[in-house]
Design an enzyme around this catalytic site. Structure first.
Site, PDB file in Angstrom:
ATOM      1  N   ASP A 145       1.849   1.882   3.539  1.00  9.51           N
ATOM      2  CA  ASP A 145       2.722   0.917   4.232  1.00  9.51           C
ATOM      3  C   ASP A 145       4.146   1.453   4.285  1.00  9.51           C
ATOM      4  OD1 ASP A 145       0.654  -0.920   4.441  1.00  9.51           O
ATOM      5  OD2 ASP A 145       1.243  -2.039   2.648  1.00  9.51           O
ATOM      6  N   HIS A 201       0.870  -1.183   0.000  1.00 10.72           N
ATOM      7  CA  HIS A 201       0.000   0.000   0.000  1.00 10.72           C
ATOM      8  C   HIS A 201       0.905   1.231   0.000  1.00 10.72           C
ATOM      9  CE1 HIS A 201      -2.742  -2.849   2.212  1.00 10.72           C
ATOM     10  NE2 HIS A 201      -3.664  -2.238   1.504  1.00 10.72           N
TER      11      HIS A 201
END
Ligand code: 3MF
Ligand code: MG
Ligand code: MG
Length: 412
Positions: free
Chosen positions: A80, A77
């Site tokens: 992340d 992501h």
């Protein structure tokens, strides 16, 4: 057994792992299109009722560990790896450069990027909220993720619209919300076409991921089938660029047969990407490692995908259990998930060439002798004995799964 001192526990686990045997080499593992998500390895065991059980870990270490194990692809992501406040800034460029270096140094490729549009407070009314500013911000985030994807060499972008729904009824207009959500995807596709052209790259495959429950009470696109309807609804300006990233457990959760859900995506030509894991029907999203709960169903899923020459990624979107330590995540959790997948994939190959299954299926298709085509009783009687083959095939599949077809028997 005597208590095992703390400083000997890792060695103990490693010894039992070796004793398990059946591990593939990193070189063999790399032959499969298996991707390891940043978020799966970094998952600390937290949930609403659960405190974390593992420490934080960054992308450098995760990419290095994936490489050692033989996981050749990495997915992430945006959030992340990039803090929300740094999206689209110079800091983002620095981090992307660090990721490029970590991937290069370890011989790992980034296959997929995904925009997180569910966790931050800004998404509390979904990425397709009433407030125009939220929707503009959502467009910025998906376009920014497309940019990152091209910079990292990815081929896929995934969107899980986890917060596209509501808690209380009647407060939102569902049709309007879907239109607004489509606008964000349209912006991502337009951006992709522009960036791909500029960089002389292929456009990304944009994949929608459905989940029937969690985190909202009611979800507007709860299943892969709902998403197929959405893709074909006329709301998307580039429906040909948009397909699915089904997740095995997400389909099982609502009570579907995941294999049938995948079949529907296949016939629509929309099975682009696949999140692999395991779990239970009608429970929450437990994200257990592939094949630990439903190995027979998994075998059948892989027979379907192999038979239809699916060549997209298998993304290990699972959560190492809270009981597994940080050491265990890379010593046990990831290698065993990969190895179960490879074994099931190869067993699926055996199923496809098994002479008994083949003959049984051919016979079912050949059917019985021709009779009066308007006589239902006669048609049924003509096939009567062949239909027993359904159960015989199911038995044979279990035999192959358990190795019984190779003479593994128990004499008592
Ligand atoms: C949630 C998921 C997500 C998606 C991810 C990919 C955190 O249940 O499965 O993982 O897979 O957001 O876009
Ligand atoms: Mg998923
Ligand atoms: Mg899940």
């Amino acid at each position: 057994m005597n208590p095992i001192p703390e400083n000997q526990q890792q060695a103990f686990v490693s010894r039992l792992m070796k004793a398990c045997g059946g591990a593939y080499s990193p070189e063999v593992r790399r032959k499969y299109f298996i991707s390891g998500p940043q978020w799966a390895a970094a998952y600390q065991g937290q949930a609403l009722f659960h405190a974390p059980t593992r420490p934080e870990i960054g992308f450098q270490e995760i990419i290095r560990k994936y490489s050692e194990i033989g996981i050749g692809y990495w997915t992430t992501h945006d959030t992340d790896v990039i803090p929300t406040y740094a999206m689209g800034t110079d800091r983002q460029n620095e981090i992307v450069a660090e990721i490029q270096k970590a991937l290069r140094d370890n011989g790992v490729q980034c296959s997929m990027v995904t925009a997180e549009t569910f966790h931050h407070a800004v998404w509390s009314a979904s990425p397709a909220a009433e407030a125009p500013q939220v929707r503009e911000y959502a467009k910025f985030r998906v376009c920014n993720t497309v940019d990152i994807g091209h910079e990292l060499g990815a081929s896929f972008a995934v969107y899980w619209p986890g917060s596209l729904g509501y808690y209380v009824q009647g407060a939102i207009d569902e049709t309007q919300t879907l239109r607004w959500y489509a606008e964000a995807l349209n912006a991502a596709c337009d951006r992709d076409i522009e960036v791909a052209q500029k960089n002389d790259r292929q456009t990304l495959k944009h994949c929608l991921e459905a989940k029937p429950f969690e985190p909202q009470a009611e979800i507007l696109l709860p299943t892969s089938d709902a998403m197929l309807g959405f893709i074909a609804s006329g709301l998307l300006t580039h429906p040909e660029m948009v397909g699915l990233n089904p997740e095995y457990l997400h389909e099982l959760m609502w009570g579907a047969a995941p294999r049938a859900a995948l079949a529907r995506a296949l016939v629509a030509g929309k099975l682009f990407h696949f999140d692999i894991n395991d779990g239970y029907r009608l429970k929450h999203d437990v994200d257990i490692g592939v094949g630990l709960v439903n190995p027979l169903d998994w075998l059948n899923v892989l027979v379907l995908l192999r038979s239809h020459a699916y060549n997209g990624p298998f993304n290990l979107d699972y959560k190492p259990p809270r009981t597994t330590s940080q050491f265990g995540v890379f010593e046990v959790s990831f290698p065993t998930a990969v190895d179960r997948f490879i074994t099931l994939w190869e067993i699926a190959g055996e199923v496809m060439t098994d002479p008994i299954i083949k003959e049984a299926m051919d016979a079912l298709k050949a059917g019985g002798p021709l009779v009066d085509p308007r006589d239902a009783d006669a048609i049924f009687a003509s096939n009567r004995e062949l239909l027993t083959l359904h159960e015989l095939i199911a038995h044979r599949l279990v035999q192959i799964l358990l190795g019984l077809h190779r003479g593994r028997i128990y004499s008592l």
